[in-house]
Write a protein that holds these residues in place. Structure first.
Motif, mmCIF file in Angstrom:
data_model
loop_
_atom_site.group_PDB
_atom_site.id
_atom_site.type_symbol
_atom_site.label_atom_id
_atom_site.label_comp_id
_atom_site.label_asym_id
_atom_site.label_seq_id
_atom_site.Cartn_x
_atom_site.Cartn_y
_atom_site.Cartn_z
ATOM 1 N N ILE A 147 0.863 -1.181 0.000
ATOM 2 C CA ILE A 147 0.000 0.000 0.000
ATOM 3 C C ILE A 147 0.898 1.228 0.000
ATOM 4 N N GLY B 189 -5.339 4.786 2.239
ATOM 5 C CA GLY B 189 -4.397 3.706 2.486
ATOM 6 C C GLY B 189 -4.558 3.085 3.854
ATOM 7 N N SER C 260 -0.186 -6.779 4.903
ATOM 8 C CA SER C 260 0.070 -5.616 4.061
ATOM 9 C C SER C 260 1.363 -4.937 4.478
ATOM 10 N N LEU D 132 2.633 -1.145 4.336
ATOM 11 C CA LEU D 132 2.192 0.226 4.083
ATOM 12 C C LEU D 132 3.398 1.152 4.100
ATOM 13 N N VAL E 252 -1.368 -1.484 -4.125
ATOM 14 C CA VAL E 252 -2.450 -0.506 -3.991
ATOM 15 C C VAL E 252 -1.850 0.895 -3.999
#
Length: 483
Positions: free
Chosen positions: A18, A25, A39, A41, A249
């Motif tokens: 992300i 986000g 994930s 980030l 993403v």
């Protein structure tokens, strides 16, 4: 609900990258972590949800007279889901919609839309009682005639607002009915605390084993591989970092186009630079949020007064000298998916505001409200603006309900215009992962109530919100509950 992520990739558990830790986000990361999906980030700043000003749910889209009814209903559904996902971030006070006599609009024009929104809210509550987060659907909105409004001016100011009338009494004491068209409309349209939202996400993701947080790190290059992406980044010390992810993403807000360019994708979008201002007005009474409608971009543009505790107010004025900025709406081009803001606005985004600009534009915002609320002319600037840039996918600047789009097998770009659309975007990404066989899911749709946030205590969220407000240089009141 049962979810199985045991066979997601040949190389091990699914890793979703992300880019961007704003509300988009962070919400995607919350949804994935809540489902046990890992994930990574990556955020260029030092914290989460540190972006454009957020103060309003936009349930039903009542601020915007020119958007479609379908957008309004979408915003309502998304707002209800967002309240359930961020339960301790809502300021439960109503919004009053007023049409000045100087405005060409009809004060009754919103009533058919409000009736439609109220019916949809009632339907959603009947479908799931947990959706009853905007008060009683039967009292979703109320109209006040001139006679009713003038009668309220003879009643004393309540020490605490508990009824619709209580919230209207301060307006009746301060507004000249000759300056307004009737009816005035009170809506159970609540406020949203940016700092309690940031605190919710920070506490939840810091406690989750399913989310790696990499702050002060910026993606510099993207390399698409046979089975995913390699993100080449650099931290604040200049050290190179690499992250391998299976699905990427792009949640970089107004910088989403920069990542699209790195990924080799073209996309039409707009970016608009905006700001909201803080003022302190010494008043003892509790105020609702007040929207004075007006034509955007004119000296009589919409004025928005958003209350916080202890006389702090957040101000919007839809004129080029207040919330809007001359040449502040820019579009992408054939050569780049990233719209280019004028250099002075880009400098403010990168370096912050200078004191003369803060003083000048805040006083202009105060004067804009004082046109209709003369007593507000005594207000004083109370801190630096909340500012940022808002992306709008496509070419229509009136678009307000937007969420996510996809490229290829393993790339998503989140393109929310309003914060309440973030959970919808997250859920569509989960659906995409299931559609492509990355995960297996037994049940859809997903519940908007997240275990990671439902288990939080209001007091711990409030304490973290205060810490974030102070760290970012804003008054404590922006983190405190009202209503």
């Amino acid at each position: 609900m049962k979810h199985d992520f045991s066979n997601v990739t040949a190389g091990g558990p699914l890793r979703v990258g992300i880019l961007g830790g704003g509300v988009a986000g962070a919400t995607v990361a919350l949804r994935l972590a809540d489902m046990g999906i890992h994930s990574v980030l990556i955020e260029a700043s030092n914290g989460l949800v540190n972006g454009p000003p957020i103060c309003h749910l936009h349930a039903g889209g009542n601020l915007y007279r020119d958007i479609s009814d379908e957008q309004c209903l979408t915003l309502l559904r998304q707002s209800i889901a967002s309240v359930r996902a961020y339960p301790h971030s809502i300021n439960r006070r109503p919004t009053v919609i007023a049409t000045p006599v100087s405005d060409a609009g009809n004060a009754e024009a919103l009533l058919p839309r409000l009736a439609q929104v109220a019916r949809e809210y009632q339907r959603l509550v009947e479908e799931d009682p947990a959706n009853r987060v905007l008060g009683n659907p039967e009292h979703y909105y109320r109209c006040y005639s001139r006679a009713q409004f003038e009668a309220l001016a003879n009643r004393p100011l309540p020490t605490r607002a508990e009824t619709h009338d209580d919230w209207m009494i301060p307006l009746a004491h301060h507004l000249d009915p000759d300056s307004l068209k009737f009816p005035l409309i009170l809506v159970q349209e609540y406020g949203w605390s940016l700092f309690r939202m940031a605190a919710t996400a920070t506490l939840a993701l810091n406690s989750s084993p399913h989310c790696e947080l990499h702050f002060d790190t910026r993606a510099m290059e993207l390399q698409q591989t046979q089975d995913g992406w390699l993100v080449h980044g650099r931290d604040h010390q200049g050290q190179a970092r690499q992250f391998r992810v299976d699905f990427l993403v792009n949640a970089c807000g107004f910088r989403t186009g920069q990542v699209d360019d790195m990924a080799g994708y073209r996309r039409q979008r707009l970016v608009e630079y905006k700001a909201a201002y803080l003022a302190r007005w010494h008043c003892a009474e509790q105020w609702p949020e007040v929207i004075f409608h007006g034509e955007r971009g004119t000296p009589q543009g919409m004025a928005q007064l958003t209350p916080y505790p202890n006389g702090i107010f957040q101000l919007h004025g839809m004129t080029d000298s207040i919330t809007l900025f001359k040449n502040g709406l820019v579009a992408s081009c054939e050569q780049s998916a990233q719209p280019r803001l004028p250099q002075p606005y880009q400098a403010q985004l990168e370096q912050g505001w200078q004191s003369p600009d803060i003083e000048t534009r805040t006083r202009q915002a105060i004067a804009h409200l004082a046109r209709l609320l003369p007593a507000f002319g005594d207000a004083e600037p109370a801190g630096k603006p909340l500012f940022g840039a808002q992306q709008i996918p496509g070419t229509d600047p009136r678009l307000r309900a937007a969420d996510v789009s996809f490229e290829g097998m393993n790339y998503a770009r989140v393109e929310i215009v309003k914060a309440s659309s973030a959970l919808t975007a997250a859920d569509r990404i989960v659906g995409r992962l299931a559609e492509l066989g990355w995960i297996e899911m037994a049940d859809l749709p997903l519940s908007p109530s997240l275990a990671l946030t439902q288990g939080q205590h209001a007091a711990e969220v409030a304490q973290e919100a205060l810490r974030l407000a102070r760290e970012r240089g804003y008054p404590d009141e922006l983190a405190l509950n009202i209503g």
